[in-house]
Design a protein around this motif. Sequence first.
Motif, PDB file in Angstrom:
ATOM      1  N   ARG A   1      -0.566  -0.322  11.614  1.00 42.34           N
ATOM      2  CA  ARG A   1      -0.420  -1.693  11.526  1.00 42.34           C
ATOM      3  C   ARG A   1       0.275  -2.264  10.398  1.00 42.34           C
ATOM      4  O   ARG A   1       0.324  -3.608  10.029  1.00 42.34           O
ATOM      5  N   ALA A   2       0.798  -1.480   9.644  1.00 44.89           N
ATOM      6  CA  ALA A   2       1.619  -1.869   8.369  1.00 44.89           C
ATOM      7  C   ALA A   2       2.908  -2.312   8.804  1.00 44.89           C
ATOM      8  O   ALA A   2       3.956  -1.675   8.567  1.00 44.89           O
ATOM      9  N   CYS A   3       3.127  -3.372   9.663  1.00 42.66           N
ATOM     10  CA  CYS A   3       4.329  -3.754  10.419  1.00 42.66           C
ATOM     11  C   CYS A   3       5.521  -4.134   9.541  1.00 42.66           C
ATOM     12  O   CYS A   3       6.720  -3.700   9.696  1.00 42.66           O
ATOM     13  N   ARG A   4       5.039  -4.753   8.677  1.00 42.50           N
ATOM     14  CA  ARG A   4       6.201  -5.145   7.481  1.00 42.50           C
ATOM     15  C   ARG A   4       6.860  -3.945   6.871  1.00 42.50           C
ATOM     16  O   ARG A   4       8.106  -3.893   6.912  1.00 42.50           O
ATOM     17  N   VAL A   5       6.091  -3.077   6.333  1.00 38.53           N
ATOM     18  CA  VAL A   5       6.448  -1.807   5.601  1.00 38.53           C
ATOM     19  C   VAL A   5       7.333  -1.051   6.714  1.00 38.53           C
ATOM     20  O   VAL A   5       8.357  -0.613   6.376  1.00 38.53           O
ATOM     21  N   ARG A   6       6.856  -0.884   7.854  1.00 34.41           N
ATOM     22  CA  ARG A   6       7.669  -0.303   9.179  1.00 34.41           C
ATOM     23  C   ARG A   6       8.875  -0.771   9.145  1.00 34.41           C
ATOM     24  O   ARG A   6       9.876   0.124   9.250  1.00 34.41           O
ATOM     25  N   ASP A   7       8.885  -2.162   9.260  1.00 38.20           N
ATOM     26  CA  ASP A   7       9.987  -2.701   9.506  1.00 38.20           C
ATOM     27  C   ASP A   7      11.279  -2.341   8.674  1.00 38.20           C
ATOM     28  O   ASP A   7      12.374  -2.251   8.618  1.00 38.20           O
ATOM     29  N   VAL A   8      10.758  -2.564   7.211  1.00 41.12           N
ATOM     30  CA  VAL A   8      11.675  -2.451   5.969  1.00 41.12           C
ATOM     31  C   VAL A   8      11.996  -0.876   6.088  1.00 41.12           C
ATOM     32  O   VAL A   8      13.168  -0.304   5.917  1.00 41.12           O
TER      33      VAL A   8
ATOM     34  N   GLY B   1       0.748  -1.109  -0.059  1.00 34.86           N
ATOM     35  CA  GLY B   1      -0.025  -0.044   0.006  1.00 34.86           C
ATOM     36  C   GLY B   1       0.776   1.264   0.005  1.00 34.86           C
ATOM     37  O   GLY B   1       0.164   2.419   0.024  1.00 34.86           O
ATOM     38  N   LEU B   2       1.943   1.115   0.194  1.00 36.51           N
ATOM     39  CA  LEU B   2       2.781   2.316   0.131  1.00 36.51           C
ATOM     40  C   LEU B   2       3.213   2.560  -1.393  1.00 36.51           C
ATOM     41  O   LEU B   2       3.618   1.493  -2.201  1.00 36.51           O
ATOM     42  N   PRO B   3       3.101   3.826  -1.843  1.00 30.78           N
ATOM     43  CA  PRO B   3       3.499   4.305  -3.013  1.00 30.78           C
ATOM     44  C   PRO B   3       4.865   4.121  -3.601  1.00 30.78           C
ATOM     45  O   PRO B   3       5.716   4.103  -2.600  1.00 30.78           O
ATOM     46  N   GLY B   4       5.015   3.557  -4.502  1.00 35.69           N
ATOM     47  CA  GLY B   4       6.558   3.344  -5.111  1.00 35.69           C
ATOM     48  C   GLY B   4       7.236   4.811  -5.751  1.00 35.69           C
ATOM     49  O   GLY B   4       6.474   6.058  -5.552  1.00 35.69           O
ATOM     50  N   GLY B   5       8.242   4.684  -5.921  1.00 38.40           N
ATOM     51  CA  GLY B   5       9.148   5.893  -6.499  1.00 38.40           C
ATOM     52  C   GLY B   5       9.635   6.563  -5.343  1.00 38.40           C
ATOM     53  O   GLY B   5       9.937   6.166  -4.072  1.00 38.40           O
ATOM     54  N   VAL B   6      10.152   7.797  -5.829  1.00 40.38           N
ATOM     55  CA  VAL B   6      10.819   8.753  -4.683  1.00 40.38           C
ATOM     56  C   VAL B   6       9.481   9.219  -4.026  1.00 40.38           C
ATOM     57  O   VAL B   6       8.762  10.046  -4.498  1.00 40.38           O
ATOM     58  N   ILE B   7       9.743   9.251  -2.821  1.00 37.15           N
ATOM     59  CA  ILE B   7       8.724   9.997  -1.680  1.00 37.15           C
ATOM     60  C   ILE B   7       9.355  10.947  -0.908  1.00 37.15           C
ATOM     61  O   ILE B   7      10.690  10.930  -0.325  1.00 37.15           O
ATOM     62  N   ALA B   8       8.710  11.954  -0.955  1.00 31.04           N
ATOM     63  CA  ALA B   8       9.192  13.069   0.220  1.00 31.04           C
ATOM     64  C   ALA B   8       9.278  12.568   1.688  1.00 31.04           C
ATOM     65  O   ALA B   8       8.147  11.877   2.000  1.00 31.04           O
ATOM     66  N   LEU B   9      10.274  12.941   2.472  1.00 38.29           N
ATOM     67  CA  LEU B   9      10.109  12.250   3.829  1.00 38.29           C
ATOM     68  C   LEU B   9       8.869  12.664   4.523  1.00 38.29           C
ATOM     69  O   LEU B   9       8.568  11.918   5.663  1.00 38.29           O
ATOM     70  N   PRO B  10       8.362  13.900   4.586  1.00 36.92           N
ATOM     71  CA  PRO B  10       7.276  14.184   5.269  1.00 36.92           C
ATOM     72  C   PRO B  10       5.933  13.607   4.932  1.00 36.92           C
ATOM     73  O   PRO B  10       5.190  12.959   5.615  1.00 36.92           O
ATOM     74  N   ALA B  11       5.991  13.082   3.723  1.00 31.70           N
ATOM     75  CA  ALA B  11       4.780  12.211   3.290  1.00 31.70           C
ATOM     76  C   ALA B  11       5.171  10.951   3.892  1.00 31.70           C
ATOM     77  O   ALA B  11       3.973  10.222   4.194  1.00 31.70           O
ATOM     78  N   LEU B  12       6.306  10.426   3.716  1.00 28.42           N
ATOM     79  CA  LEU B  12       6.454   9.033   4.201  1.00 28.42           C
ATOM     80  C   LEU B  12       6.301   8.994   5.868  1.00 28.42           C
ATOM     81  O   LEU B  12       5.555   8.328   6.382  1.00 28.42           O
ATOM     82  N   ARG B  13       6.329  10.099   6.515  1.00 29.54           N
ATOM     83  CA  ARG B  13       6.184  10.141   7.841  1.00 29.54           C
ATOM     84  C   ARG B  13       4.658  10.251   8.235  1.00 29.54           C
ATOM     85  O   ARG B  13       4.060   9.329   8.902  1.00 29.54           O
ATOM     86  N   GLN B  14       3.699  10.981   7.192  1.00 32.44           N
ATOM     87  CA  GLN B  14       2.342  10.604   7.451  1.00 32.44           C
ATOM     88  C   GLN B  14       1.662   9.320   6.985  1.00 32.44           C
ATOM     89  O   GLN B  14       0.905   9.017   7.731  1.00 32.44           O
ATOM     90  N   TRP B  15       2.473   8.714   6.020  1.00 33.31           N
ATOM     91  CA  TRP B  15       1.859   7.454   5.618  1.00 33.31           C
ATOM     92  C   TRP B  15       2.194   6.349   6.642  1.00 33.31           C
ATOM     93  O   TRP B  15       1.404   5.758   7.156  1.00 33.31           O
TER      94      TRP B  15
END
Length: 150
Positions: A65-72, A45-59
């Motif tokens: 509960r996105a544990c796998r994404v959070r870990d990576v 569910g995380l968008p691909g490509g280059v992401i701005a870090l504030p957008a990543l923080r918001q995501w």
Amino acid sequence: MISAAGWPDSPLDAVDTAFADLTCDPDPLSLDLDTLAGQLGDDSGLPGGVIALPALRQWLLGHPRACRVRDVVWRELIRRARLDGPAWVITAVALAPPALRRYAGRLHTGWAGDAHDLDAEILTGFLTALRDRVDLARPAPYTALTLVAA
């Protein structure tokens, strides 16, 4: 509160200010998620490509509960903080405030001393864990990182 020099008095607020400076134009710090795609899986569910870090923080905040994404993502942030310099250290701290501020709030209750001293100690614990205490081969690096800081 802002000090006479125009810099926040709180260490945690100072990190937010530094992060804002690192992630604004003309050359904002960002993360290329395509380099992590093989670890994230197709259904993150995380968008691909280059992401701005504030957008990543918001995501990350919006998907607790996105544990796998959070870990990576956190493995990559910790790795970059250890290898790629101060900008990534600030980024890692800036993406951790929910946990750090929660701990600070608990410790501030009943504390008669300077609240900024407590914030500084929490930040010191976090930075120590970020530098060399969290084992990236183990699961849940973000949880380990924030628990060590507490």
